[in-house]
Design a protein around this motif. Structure first.
Motif, mmCIF file in Angstrom:
data_model
loop_
_atom_site.group_PDB
_atom_site.id
_atom_site.type_symbol
_atom_site.label_atom_id
_atom_site.label_comp_id
_atom_site.label_asym_id
_atom_site.label_seq_id
_atom_site.Cartn_x
_atom_site.Cartn_y
_atom_site.Cartn_z
ATOM 1 N N ASP A 67 0.855 -1.186 0.000
ATOM 2 C CA ASP A 67 0.000 0.000 0.000
ATOM 3 C C ASP A 67 0.891 1.236 0.000
ATOM 4 O O ASP A 67 1.546 1.539 1.002
ATOM 5 N N SER A 70 0.249 5.374 2.159
ATOM 6 C CA SER A 70 -0.760 4.829 3.082
ATOM 7 C C SER A 70 -1.411 5.884 3.962
ATOM 8 O O SER A 70 -2.532 5.681 4.438
ATOM 9 N N GLY A 73 -3.424 4.843 7.126
ATOM 10 C CA GLY A 73 -3.572 3.398 7.031
ATOM 11 C C GLY A 73 -4.958 2.833 6.843
ATOM 12 O O GLY A 73 -5.180 1.656 7.130
ATOM 13 N N ALA A 76 -4.608 -0.083 4.344
ATOM 14 C CA ALA A 76 -3.712 -1.102 4.887
ATOM 15 C C ALA A 76 -4.368 -1.877 6.022
ATOM 16 O O ALA A 76 -4.217 -3.105 6.123
ATOM 17 N N GLU A 77 -5.105 -1.194 6.866
ATOM 18 C CA GLU A 77 -5.769 -1.860 7.990
ATOM 19 C C GLU A 77 -6.781 -2.887 7.492
ATOM 20 O O GLU A 77 -6.846 -4.010 7.999
ATOM 21 N N ALA A 80 -4.970 -5.879 5.939
ATOM 22 C CA ALA A 80 -4.344 -6.731 6.954
ATOM 23 C C ALA A 80 -5.358 -7.702 7.545
ATOM 24 O O ALA A 80 -5.036 -8.865 7.830
ATOM 25 N N VAL A 89 0.986 -7.191 4.729
ATOM 26 C CA VAL A 89 0.686 -5.889 4.142
ATOM 27 C C VAL A 89 1.835 -4.951 4.490
ATOM 28 O O VAL A 89 2.190 -4.806 5.663
ATOM 29 N N MET A 91 2.864 -1.255 4.625
ATOM 30 C CA MET A 91 2.265 0.079 4.696
ATOM 31 C C MET A 91 3.376 1.101 4.519
ATOM 32 O O MET A 91 4.342 1.125 5.279
ATOM 33 N N LEU A 115 1.579 -6.629 9.559
ATOM 34 C CA LEU A 115 1.786 -5.294 9.011
ATOM 35 C C LEU A 115 3.252 -4.908 9.132
ATOM 36 O O LEU A 115 3.858 -5.050 10.194
ATOM 37 N N TYR A 117 6.144 -1.687 7.933
ATOM 38 C CA TYR A 117 6.160 -0.257 7.643
ATOM 39 C C TYR A 117 7.458 0.122 6.944
ATOM 40 O O TYR A 117 8.522 -0.370 7.297
#
Length: 249
Positions: A67, A70, A73, A76-77, A80, A89, A91, A115, A117
């Motif tokens: 994503d 993001s 998020g 993304a949330e 996930a 995922v 983010m 998740l 980052y």
């Protein structure tokens, strides 16, 4: 001596090297109130746009999703939750303040495990080719300096059979709606920005950047140029927003 390359920042002409920093400053300014402003600006309708984008993505359990841009998020949330513990995922955002805000929000909601980052410039995605089942970018492409480069990169990191989703403000389908939208964009949005985040300039930039973004057909052609097939788009709210989808076959 070669001439300095110029691009647009809203309606302004700026050196290419400056645009990313100017965009970064906009989102540094609004990061902590970003979600509140999204709800106010769209009267909550942005949630419906994002819900449809998630449906169109067709993500399944165990898949990997990238994503881009993001923000805090939202997409993304949801992804996930769909891919589950077997999936992943990533983010990302180019803006550290926005990514920190999103990461804090995910941690506060107990979203951990699947998740990851990363601070990422969509024009130079730091992942290997053919890695992701789905790549998405929601309301971020218009801020990218070299949009074709970003779309090319989305195609590169997708697995064969993968799909890309671009959710973005676009161009109203009717002239009447366009005139109403102009009044709203250049009068109401800066006023909300002044009242909520004490920064009307960032929301004038938002209105201008939308007008400078490619229209629906142009963006579809850009996706096809990158190699995507079966490209299509879905207008929302009379074309104020469009979701583009393409496949890497």
């Amino acid at each position: 001596m070669s001439e300095e390359k110029i691009t647009h920042f809203g309606y302004q002409q700026v050196p290419v090297a400056e645009k990313a920093e100017r965009v970064r400053a906009v989102f540094d300014s609004v990061a902590t109130r970003y979600d509140v402003m999204n709800d106010l600006m769209s009267l909550g309708i942005h949630r419906l746009w994002k819900r449809h984008a998630i449906q169109l993505a067709g993500v399944r359990r165990g898949q990997t999703v990238l994503d881009l841009a993001s923000g805090t998020g939202d997409l993304a949330e949801r992804f996930a939750g769909i891919v589950g513990a077997e999936g992943c995922v990533v983010m990302t955002d180019i803006n550290a303040a926005m990514l920190d805000e999103g990461r804090t929000r995910m941690l506060d909601r107990g979203k951990v495990g699947n998740l990851q980052y990363a601070l990422v410039n969509a024009e130079q995605i730091p992942f290997q080719s053919d890695r992701f089942d789905c790549v998405t970018i929601g309301f971020g492409l218009r801020n990218v300096t070299e949009k074709q480069a970003a779309i090319d990169e989305m195609f590169r990191v997708l697995k064969p059979g993968g799909r890309a989703l671009i959710l973005e403000f676009s161009h109203p389908a009717s002239k009447v709606l366009g005139r109403v939208y102009d009044v709203y964009s250049f009068s109401v949005l800066p006023t909300l920005g002044r009242l909520i985040v004490k920064d009307p300039g960032s929301y004038r930039y938002l209105a201008e950047s939308i007008r400078m973004h490619p229209d629906q057909e142009t963006l579809r052609a850009m996706m096809e140029s990158a190699g995507f097939e079966r490209c299509e788009y879905f207008n929302h709210t009379g074309g104020i927003v469009a979701i583009h989808r393409g496949y890497k076959l």
